[in-house]
Scaffold this active site. Structure first.
Site, mmCIF file in Angstrom:
data_model
loop_
_atom_site.group_PDB
_atom_site.id
_atom_site.type_symbol
_atom_site.label_atom_id
_atom_site.label_comp_id
_atom_site.label_asym_id
_atom_site.label_seq_id
_atom_site.Cartn_x
_atom_site.Cartn_y
_atom_site.Cartn_z
ATOM 1 N N GLU A 1 -12.927 -13.775 -22.081
ATOM 2 C CA GLU A 1 -12.083 -14.359 -21.019
ATOM 3 C C GLU A 1 -11.518 -13.251 -20.133
ATOM 4 O OE1 GLU A 1 -9.416 -17.848 -21.506
ATOM 5 O OE2 GLU A 1 -7.803 -16.378 -21.321
ATOM 6 N N ARG B 1 -4.528 -2.467 14.057
ATOM 7 C CA ARG B 1 -3.116 -2.650 14.413
ATOM 8 C C ARG B 1 -2.546 -1.299 14.883
ATOM 9 N NH1 ARG B 1 1.142 -6.061 15.723
ATOM 10 N NH2 ARG B 1 3.093 -5.204 14.918
ATOM 11 N N GLN C 1 0.169 8.568 7.293
ATOM 12 C CA GLN C 1 -0.205 8.934 5.912
ATOM 13 C C GLN C 1 0.320 7.949 4.869
ATOM 14 O OE1 GLN C 1 0.914 12.982 5.148
ATOM 15 N NE2 GLN C 1 -1.005 13.781 5.982
#
Ligand SMILES: Cc1cc2nc3c(=O)[nH]c(=O)nc-3n(C[C@H](O)[C@H](O)[C@H](O)COP(=O)(O)OP(=O)(O)OC[C@H]3O[C@@H](n4cnc5c(N)ncnc54)[C@H](O)[C@@H]3O)c2cc1C
Length: 379
Positions: free
Chosen positions: A242, A268, A279
């Site tokens: 799982e 952007r 940075q």
């Protein structure tokens, strides 16, 4: 490093063609907390739910690593994380349990349905008073001739509100420790089996989860999966798989999120520059990349060694810890990179964080993974 063959890449790109259908209206469905049968049918038509099972049971017969690679692909193209979670839950909790431990009779009866998605599976382990300490479960299974009678209550069962079949873990020998637990295949229509309403939850909202009540539920002895008293061993087997399956999905989701963050931050502009040129923004992107690649290496390396027969108990714990905590950290980085728009619900970025947090709880909490690793290093 695994190199995927052209055939494996082709299989996965086949899945990518269904990405739009699998992701359709995922924000609305998330808001409403609705599981989509239509999208489940898309998964069924793609054949993904059949991936790891043998052809004789209606499966595709993919090897374990290929199946993981396909589920990573699901995470990458499907923005409905709850749908993916329901898929891995059904496939592993019931499908793998049956495929690896079920009698031929049980497999014949139920595995083809799990493989083609006409049956949805779930498993019921957790109880109101036993979560991390699953062995302290109180649900009982009492032998009565050719049947067992199951009594007790289970909590937080993924898929329970929609499941056709459940693997229920109960104590067949109270005080028997790990050898006192047995796993049963229980059909939804069984007398005495009832279900609570779906729980409202913060994430994975399109994957229904709820309580299960067992009031003298009669289960034929031939519905025992594996051996009487072998339930805890089965659970360990299933949990390892799982974790690998559901966290392979998380890898795909982390990859998709990173791609969205790179696309956004390189287009952007603020202060006359791309925000990715700052940075501190770039560091977040690098951290996301490093977490993803580290998790990916751990998941596939652990899977490779597991199928080679090695004991991977600690490796599964490390894989789970790294991927779940990395997924949460990256989901928060994504919100920060998107700024105000990341905080708004219509971009789906904040949804990633709500979905990711669950992964530090289900399949053994972060603390339980730390405990496991601590004991393996002699603490
Ligand atoms: C999205 C989701 C899906 C789930 N699906 C299923 C499902 O399909 N089937 C199912 O049976 N259950 C399912 N669960 C339940 C899940 O397995 C449990 O929630 C989980 O095991 C923790 O148990 P608990 O909630 O009782 O918390 P508890 O065990 O009470 O833990 C509470 C806190 O104490 C900490 N803690 C407990 N013991 C220790 C310890 N020894 N050392 C340090 N810290 C400890 C935990 O880490 C946690 O932070 C699901 C849960 C979620 C959130």
């Amino acid at each position: 490093v695994i190199t995927w063959s052209d055939e494996q890449v082709e299989l996965r790109s086949g899945l990518a063609r269904h990405g739009a259908a699998l992701s359709a209206e995922h924000l609305d469905l998330d808001r409403a907390g609705t599981f989509s049968r239509e999208k489940w049918d898309v998964l069924r038509s793609v054949g993904l739910l059949a991936a790891p099972f043998g052809c004789e049971w209606g499966g595709l017969g993919c090897d374990f690593l290929t199946a993981l690679y396909l589920f990573e692909g699901l995470g990458h193209v499907c923005r409905d994380s709850g749908l993916s979670f329901s898929a891995t839950t059904s496939l592993v909790s019931t499908g793998i349990a049956l495929a690896d431990f079920g009698s031929d009779e049980l497999k014949r009866k139920f595995l083809p349905g799990i493989a083609d998605g006409s049956l949805i599976g779930a498993h019921a382990i957790t109880e109101p008073d036993s979560g991390s300490d699953a062995l302290s479960m109180r649900s009982s299974a009492t032998r009565d001739g050719d049947v067992f009678r199951l009594t007790g209550s289970k909590a937080y069962c993924s898929n329970a509100p929609i499941a056709d079949v459940l693997v229920v873990y109960a104590k067949s020998r109270p005080g028997g420790g790990p050898l006192g637990v047995t796993a049963f295949l229980v059909e939804r229509a069984s007398d005495g089996l009832t279900f609570g309403p779906p729980n409202s939850k913060m994430g994975l909202r399109t994957s229904p989860l709820g309580d299960v009540f067992l009031d003298d539920v009669v289960v034929p002895a031939c519905n025992v999966i594996g051996r009487v008293g072998g339930g805890f061993m089965l659970l360990d087997h299933v949990m390892k798989r799982e974790i690998l399956f559901s966290f392979a999905v998380n890898l795909g989701e982390m990859q998709r999120r990173l791609e969205a963050c790179i696309a956004y931050s390189t287009t952007r502009h603020q202060f006359g520059a791309r925000i990715s040129s700052f940075q501190m923004v770039a560091k977040r992107l690098v951290d996301m990349h490093v977490r993803l690649e580290t998790s990916r290496k751990w998941i596939y390396d652990t899977a490779e060694r597991m199928i080679a027969g090695e004991d991977v108990t600690v490796d599964v714990a490390i894989s789970k810890l790294l991927t779940s905590e990395g997924n949460v950290a990256s989901s928060l980085d994504a919100i920060q990179i998107f700024g105000g728009s990341g905080y708004m619900t219509d971009t789906g970025i904040e949804q990633g964080a709500r979905d990711a947090i669950g992964s530090t709880i289900y399949s053994g909490t972060t603390e339980i993974q730390y405990n496991r690793i601590a004991s393996m290093i002699g603490l």
